[in-house]
Design an enzyme around this catalytic site. Structure first.
Site, PDB file in Angstrom:
ATOM      1  N   HIS A 123      -2.132 -12.284  10.712  1.00  0.00           N
ATOM      2  CA  HIS A 123      -3.538 -11.932  10.458  1.00  0.00           C
ATOM      3  C   HIS A 123      -4.139 -13.047   9.593  1.00  0.00           C
ATOM      4  O   HIS A 123      -3.413 -13.675   8.807  1.00  0.00           O
ATOM      5  CB  HIS A 123      -3.542 -10.602   9.697  1.00  0.00           C
ATOM      6  CG  HIS A 123      -4.880  -9.990   9.461  1.00  0.00           C
ATOM      7  ND1 HIS A 123      -5.733 -10.425   8.471  1.00  0.00           N
ATOM      8  CD2 HIS A 123      -5.520  -8.960  10.066  1.00  0.00           C
ATOM      9  CE1 HIS A 123      -6.832  -9.679   8.481  1.00  0.00           C
ATOM     10  NE2 HIS A 123      -6.726  -8.784   9.441  1.00  0.00           N
ATOM     11  N   ASP A 200       3.940  -9.202   4.869  1.00  0.00           N
ATOM     12  CA  ASP A 200       2.673  -8.495   5.024  1.00  0.00           C
ATOM     13  C   ASP A 200       2.974  -7.152   5.689  1.00  0.00           C
ATOM     14  O   ASP A 200       3.247  -7.098   6.893  1.00  0.00           O
ATOM     15  CB  ASP A 200       1.733  -9.362   5.876  1.00  0.00           C
ATOM     16  CG  ASP A 200       0.424  -8.658   6.191  1.00  0.00           C
ATOM     17  OD1 ASP A 200       0.278  -7.476   5.832  1.00  0.00           O
ATOM     18  OD2 ASP A 200      -0.453  -9.311   6.801  1.00  0.00           O
ATOM     19  N   GLN A 203       0.482  -3.316   8.428  1.00  0.00           N
ATOM     20  CA  GLN A 203       0.594  -2.463   9.622  1.00  0.00           C
ATOM     21  C   GLN A 203       1.925  -1.739   9.694  1.00  0.00           C
ATOM     22  O   GLN A 203       2.195  -1.052  10.687  1.00  0.00           O
ATOM     23  CB  GLN A 203       0.411  -3.326  10.899  1.00  0.00           C
ATOM     24  CG  GLN A 203      -0.938  -3.974  11.022  1.00  0.00           C
ATOM     25  CD  GLN A 203      -2.077  -2.967  11.203  1.00  0.00           C
ATOM     26  OE1 GLN A 203      -1.868  -1.801  11.527  1.00  0.00           O
ATOM     27  NE2 GLN A 203      -3.284  -3.416  10.966  1.00  0.00           N
ATOM     28  N   LYS A 226      -5.236   1.788   5.021  1.00  0.00           N
ATOM     29  CA  LYS A 226      -4.501   1.913   6.291  1.00  0.00           C
ATOM     30  C   LYS A 226      -3.377   2.955   6.194  1.00  0.00           C
ATOM     31  O   LYS A 226      -2.817   3.346   7.209  1.00  0.00           O
ATOM     32  CB  LYS A 226      -3.918   0.550   6.700  1.00  0.00           C
ATOM     33  CG  LYS A 226      -4.993  -0.486   7.067  1.00  0.00           C
ATOM     34  CD  LYS A 226      -4.358  -1.714   7.661  1.00  0.00           C
ATOM     35  CE  LYS A 226      -5.178  -2.964   7.514  1.00  0.00           C
ATOM     36  NZ  LYS A 226      -6.243  -3.105   8.522  1.00  0.00           N
ATOM     37  N   CYS A 364      -8.907 -10.623  13.824  1.00  0.00           N
ATOM     38  CA  CYS A 364      -8.594 -11.516  12.694  1.00  0.00           C
ATOM     39  C   CYS A 364      -7.283 -12.252  12.934  1.00  0.00           C
ATOM     40  O   CYS A 364      -6.469 -12.410  12.008  1.00  0.00           O
ATOM     41  CB  CYS A 364      -8.530 -10.750  11.370  1.00  0.00           C
ATOM     42  SG  CYS A 364     -10.087 -10.009  10.921  1.00  0.00           S
TER      43      CYS A 364
HETATM   44  C1  LIG Z   1      -1.354  -7.412   9.510  1.00  0.00           C
HETATM   45  C2  LIG Z   1      -2.527  -7.338   8.585  1.00  0.00           C
HETATM   46  N1  LIG Z   1      -2.501  -8.007   7.446  1.00  0.00           N
HETATM   47  C3  LIG Z   1      -3.505  -7.971   6.559  1.00  0.00           C
HETATM   48  C4  LIG Z   1      -4.632  -7.240   6.825  1.00  0.00           C
HETATM   49  C5  LIG Z   1      -5.743  -7.236   5.841  1.00  0.00           C
HETATM   50  O1  LIG Z   1      -5.953  -5.967   5.352  1.00  0.00           O
HETATM   51  P1  LIG Z   1      -7.194  -5.703   4.371  1.00  0.00           P
HETATM   52  O2  LIG Z   1      -8.420  -6.056   5.154  1.00  0.00           O
HETATM   53  O3  LIG Z   1      -7.088  -4.270   4.061  1.00  0.00           O
HETATM   54  O4  LIG Z   1      -6.989  -6.584   3.197  1.00  0.00           O
HETATM   55  C6  LIG Z   1      -4.729  -6.527   8.024  1.00  0.00           C
HETATM   56  C7  LIG Z   1      -5.952  -5.780   8.357  1.00  0.00           C
HETATM   57  O5  LIG Z   1      -6.225  -5.471   9.479  1.00  0.00           O
HETATM   58  C8  LIG Z   1      -3.638  -6.565   8.916  1.00  0.00           C
HETATM   59  O6  LIG Z   1      -3.675  -5.891  10.064  1.00  0.00           O
END
Ligand SMILES: Cc1ncc(COP(=O)(O)O)c(C=O)c1O
Length: 406
Positions: A123, A200, A203, A226, A364
């Protein structure tokens, strides 16, 4: 092991609302999850009966608010298997957690010519902070390849690890493909070489049990919104010795031990990383979300979502012109797809007319889209409140969409 999603839906007030006169079919939990009444009530109760600033007041209301806030830290630590609650830092979201590490650990540990290894399925939140750091420090980003199915090429990743590699940062579950990466295997490879790891978990944490010790990572991040909690509260886990060795992130109140115009000494971890008044009520809401998840059981959630994934995949594959992007064997309940001649945004708009919320776009993850040879995909992402009926709605709306375009 089974789970009654129809009963669970009753805990989520949003499912009482209609979209364009239709029942809501919510298939965008990967973007943000819906909130159970327990979370909404916990926040409302906190604001109504318990609200005060934390860590400061000598009066009862503040002392109790502090206890409630710190109890969530302990709960989060248990939820992710962190041995010590001080290893849990509250931030706004996964993005802020990664930026915190880049701006503190990264600024001290990454120098000119050092290398940071990422994967092609990250992401933007796990790309851009490292790119910005690399630019500031004169470091180099290296990117591990993935297969056409969306599986990480571990041999390629290992070939990128060298004497200058300082960090391996990768996602546990891809938000755009659903691929689940073999985290423990990857962190073991990094550890043998003295490379720090950041996982990370944005998800992953909503969908299966997380144990940061078993995963073997140095840092782990996820977003509260999430995991069925409110927006505004996220988590950075870091191993205690690492956090203790890192400089602070933001300066200000709450993160200091003493301040004079000659200099400041900093509070111990975790306060060192929590400058200013945090989003106290959101942290309380996050605690309620985790309590709710634990009552259902992350193993049950994971097993149930697997059945949704299998059924939805089988049925979507039968729709003419539909191609699933991301077909790894190890997948979370995220299905990205393209439909011949129909732009993902158009698919999203047409489905919205039937009360179905899916996402269309690059998720993203623009480098990943390029690698998979698509500008964008449509994405249906599932949670434990989704039912086989939701799959029926999705499939029939997509069949209708296909007919509209042909
Ligand atoms: C794999 C992953 N990492 C990071 C993020 C970023 O999350 P946030 O926008 O809550 O900071 C997302 C958000 O969709 C994500 O799917």
């Amino acid at each position: 092991m089974s789970l009654d999603a129809y009963a669970i839906r009753k805990d989520f007030p949003i499912f009482e609302t209609k979209m364009h006169g239709q029942p809501l079919t919510y298939l965008d939990s990967a973007a943000s999850a819906q909130k159970p009444r327990a979370v909404i009530d916990a926040m409302s109760d906190f604001y109504s009966a318990h609200y005060a600033n934390i860590h400061r007041g000598v009066y009862q209301l503040s002392a109790e608010a502090t206890l409630r806030y710190e109890a969530v830290r302990t709960r989060v630590a248990r939820f992710i298997g962190a041995p010590d609650p001080r290893e849990v830092i509250f931030v706004r979201n996964a993005t802020e957690a990664i930026n915190l590490v880049a701006r503190t650990w990264g600024e001290e540990q990454i120098g000119s010519g050092d290398e940071i290894v990422l994967t092609m399925m990250e992401h933007h939140a796990n790309i851009v902070p490292w790119q910005m750091l690399a630019e500031r420090r004169g470091a180099i980003l290296r990117v591990a390849e993935i297969s056409d199915e969306g599986v990480l090429d571990i041999d390629h990743l290992v070939s990128l690890l060298g004497p200058r590699t300082k960090l391996l940062a990768f996602t546990e579950v891809s938000n755009a493909l659903g691929t689940i990466n073999p985290v423990a295997k990857l962190t073991a490879i990094a550890r043998e070489r003295g490379i720090t790891t950041l996982v990370d978990g944005a998800q992953a944490a909503p969908h299966h049990p997380v144990d940061v010790v078993a995963l073997g990572c140095d840092f782990y991040v996820f977003s509260g919104h999430k995991v069925f909690g409110p927006s505004g509260a996220g988590v950075l886990y870091g191993r205690l010795p690492l956090l203790e060795s890192m400089p602070p992130f933001l300066g200000g109140g709450d993160m200091i031990e003493s301040v004079s115009f000659d200099g400041t000494t900093f509070a111990p971890v975790p306060q060192k990383f929590e400058a200013g008044t945090p989003d106290i009520a959101s942290v309380i809401g996050l605690g309620a979300a985790i309590e709710y998840l634990e009552a259902i059981g992350m193993d049950r959630i994971s097993a149930y979502e697997r059945t949704l994934l299998v059924e939805a995949t089988e049925r979507l594959e039968k729709i003419p012109g539909l191609r699933i992007i991301g077909t790894a064997k190890q997948k979370a309940a995220v299905i990205s797809f393209v439909l011949e001649d129909a732009h993902p945004h158009d698919i999203g708009t047409i489905l919205d007319g039937d009360g179905i919320a899916i996402r269309g776009g690059h998720h993203c993850a623009q480098p990943l889209m390029k690698r998979m040879g698509v500008p964008a995909t449509a994405r249906a992402s599932f949670a434990f409140y989704n039912t086989p009926e939701d799959i029926d709605h999705l499939v029939s709306a997509l069949q209708k969409t296909w007919e509209l375009f042909h």
